[in-house]
Design an enzyme around this catalytic site. Structure first.
Site, PDB file in Angstrom:
ATOM      1  N   HIS A  68      31.128   8.934  52.127  1.00  0.00           N
ATOM      2  CA  HIS A  68      32.108   9.840  51.522  1.00  0.00           C
ATOM      3  C   HIS A  68      32.319  11.080  52.378  1.00  0.00           C
ATOM      4  O   HIS A  68      31.532  11.404  53.273  1.00  0.00           O
ATOM      5  CB  HIS A  68      31.649  10.257  50.117  1.00  0.00           C
ATOM      6  CG  HIS A  68      30.555  11.282  50.129  1.00  0.00           C
ATOM      7  ND1 HIS A  68      30.807  12.641  50.144  1.00  0.00           N
ATOM      8  CD2 HIS A  68      29.193  11.152  50.140  1.00  0.00           C
ATOM      9  CE1 HIS A  68      29.666  13.297  50.155  1.00  0.00           C
ATOM     10  NE2 HIS A  68      28.667  12.417  50.152  1.00  0.00           N
ATOM     11  N   CYS A  69      33.406  11.774  52.083  1.00  0.00           N
ATOM     12  CA  CYS A  69      33.643  13.118  52.623  1.00  0.00           C
ATOM     13  C   CYS A  69      34.167  13.931  51.446  1.00  0.00           C
ATOM     14  O   CYS A  69      33.591  13.847  50.358  1.00  0.00           O
ATOM     15  CB  CYS A  69      34.573  13.098  53.835  1.00  0.00           C
ATOM     16  SG  CYS A  69      36.069  12.101  53.659  1.00  0.00           S
ATOM     17  N   VAL A  70      35.216  14.694  51.614  1.00  0.00           N
ATOM     18  CA  VAL A  70      35.773  15.441  50.481  1.00  0.00           C
ATOM     19  C   VAL A  70      36.792  14.595  49.723  1.00  0.00           C
ATOM     20  O   VAL A  70      36.698  14.402  48.514  1.00  0.00           O
ATOM     21  CB  VAL A  70      36.418  16.767  50.950  1.00  0.00           C
ATOM     22  CG1 VAL A  70      37.074  17.491  49.766  1.00  0.00           C
ATOM     23  CG2 VAL A  70      35.365  17.672  51.584  1.00  0.00           C
ATOM     24  N   MET A  71      37.750  14.048  50.461  1.00  0.00           N
ATOM     25  CA  MET A  71      38.802  13.235  49.853  1.00  0.00           C
ATOM     26  C   MET A  71      38.561  11.732  50.007  1.00  0.00           C
ATOM     27  O   MET A  71      39.194  10.927  49.332  1.00  0.00           O
ATOM     28  CB  MET A  71      40.156  13.585  50.471  1.00  0.00           C
ATOM     29  CG  MET A  71      40.561  15.042  50.308  1.00  0.00           C
ATOM     30  SD  MET A  71      40.819  15.509  48.584  1.00  0.00           S
ATOM     31  CE  MET A  71      42.260  14.534  48.191  1.00  0.00           C
ATOM     32  N   GLY A  72      37.682  11.349  50.916  1.00  0.00           N
ATOM     33  CA  GLY A  72      37.463   9.920  51.161  1.00  0.00           C
ATOM     34  C   GLY A  72      38.611   9.278  51.899  1.00  0.00           C
ATOM     35  O   GLY A  72      38.928   8.106  51.673  1.00  0.00           O
ATOM     36  N   ARG A  73      39.208  10.027  52.824  1.00  0.00           N
ATOM     37  CA  ARG A  73      40.376   9.492  53.531  1.00  0.00           C
ATOM     38  C   ARG A  73      40.250   9.557  55.052  1.00  0.00           C
ATOM     39  O   ARG A  73      40.774   8.699  55.745  1.00  0.00           O
ATOM     40  CB  ARG A  73      41.641  10.247  53.123  1.00  0.00           C
ATOM     41  CG  ARG A  73      42.012  10.112  51.670  1.00  0.00           C
ATOM     42  CD  ARG A  73      43.440  10.539  51.430  1.00  0.00           C
ATOM     43  NE  ARG A  73      44.380   9.646  52.098  1.00  0.00           N
ATOM     44  CZ  ARG A  73      45.686   9.876  52.173  1.00  0.00           C
ATOM     45  NH1 ARG A  73      46.187  10.992  51.667  1.00  0.00           N
ATOM     46  NH2 ARG A  73      46.488   9.026  52.773  1.00  0.00           N
ATOM     47  N   SER A  74      39.598  10.585  55.582  1.00  0.00           N
ATOM     48  CA  SER A  74      39.613  10.791  57.029  1.00  0.00           C
ATOM     49  C   SER A  74      38.232  10.642  57.668  1.00  0.00           C
ATOM     50  O   SER A  74      37.965   9.683  58.387  1.00  0.00           O
ATOM     51  CB  SER A  74      40.209  12.168  57.349  1.00  0.00           C
ATOM     52  OG  SER A  74      40.304  12.376  58.739  1.00  0.00           O
ATOM     53  N   ARG A  75      37.330  11.578  57.408  1.00  0.00           N
ATOM     54  CA  ARG A  75      36.014  11.532  58.050  1.00  0.00           C
ATOM     55  C   ARG A  75      35.225  10.288  57.667  1.00  0.00           C
ATOM     56  O   ARG A  75      34.694   9.578  58.539  1.00  0.00           O
ATOM     57  CB  ARG A  75      35.216  12.798  57.687  1.00  0.00           C
ATOM     58  CG  ARG A  75      35.676  14.041  58.404  1.00  0.00           C
ATOM     59  CD  ARG A  75      35.084  15.312  57.808  1.00  0.00           C
ATOM     60  NE  ARG A  75      35.752  15.673  56.562  1.00  0.00           N
ATOM     61  CZ  ARG A  75      35.592  16.835  55.938  1.00  0.00           C
ATOM     62  NH1 ARG A  75      34.770  17.747  56.454  1.00  0.00           N
ATOM     63  NH2 ARG A  75      36.238  17.103  54.826  1.00  0.00           N
TER      64      ARG A  75
END
Length: 220
Positions: free
Chosen positions: A146-153
């Site tokens: 995971h990251c913050v939004m679950g889209r980039s990192r």
């Protein structure tokens, strides 16, 4: 030479020719592959699934999720997660860490990264991929990346794992993830994934050539 020996000789010759043909076909497909540009890769993401919930399974036992999922200890435990890879580790991002899960049967790995095109996430590709790979070797494990939004990192690290440990090209990895979750790494991360793709493709081509030379030597 008897008729039986002739048949055996022809059969062996046919088998060798068939193996050579298959090998050339496989090598041809690999040789034809060229890492696409950033715009072409972004189009692959856009063609993917519109599905974007808090967490989605993108590979067997491998999930990409957001901050809310990572912070929900009850939900993690109920879902049976055993590993967490935080791609936004740190005080100013998703500030969890091993202590946050200390009374749970969860192994934690943190990557302190910013979702900026100028940030070098590539230095974490292999350590993060190794953590994911070790987790998935156990049939009873489930890992959340995971990251913050679950889209980039988080998506970038999962793509790197599939490329490094599952021998996927970047195109294959994107198609695998994007069909299960709406993700889109930033342009800087895409550039770093493209460089990884080129390196891995070159390594595979060299390995194929070496295997072919060794096989040819055994047949002589």
């Amino acid at each position: 030479m008897t008729s039986g020996e002739v048949k055996t000789s022809l059969k062996n010759a046919y088998s060798s020719a068939k193996r050579l043909s298959l090998k050339m076909e496989e090598e041809g497909e690999e040789e034809d592959y060229c890492t696409p540009g950033a715009f072409e890769l972004e189009r692959l993401f856009w063609k993917g699934s519109p599905q974007y919930t808090h967490v989605n399974e993108v590979w067997p036992k491998l999930y990409i999720g957001d901050e809310a999922t990572a912070l929900d200890r009850y939900r993690l435990q109920k879902a049976g997660f055993t590993h967490v890879l935080n791609a936004a580790h740190g005080r100013w991002n998703v500030d969890t860490g091993p202590d946050y899960y200390r009374d749970m049967d969860i192994q934690y790995h943190g990557v302190e990264a910013d979702d900026l095109p100028t940030f070098d996430l590539s230095v974490f590709f292999y350590p993060a991929a190794a953590f994911i790979d070790r987790a998935l070797r156990d049939d009873h494990s489930k890992i959340l990346v995971h990251c913050v939004m679950g889209r980039s990192r988080s998506a970038t690290l999962v793509l790197a794992y599939l490329m490094i440990h599952k021998d996927m090209t970047l195109v294959d990895a994107i198609q695998q993830v994007a069909k299960n979750r709406c993700v889109l790494p930033n342009r800087g991360f895409l550039k770093q994934l493209r460089e990884l793709d080129k390196q891995l493709v070159q390594q595979r081509r060299q390995a194929q050539r070496q295997d072919g030379e060794e096989e040819d030597g055994r047949e002589l």
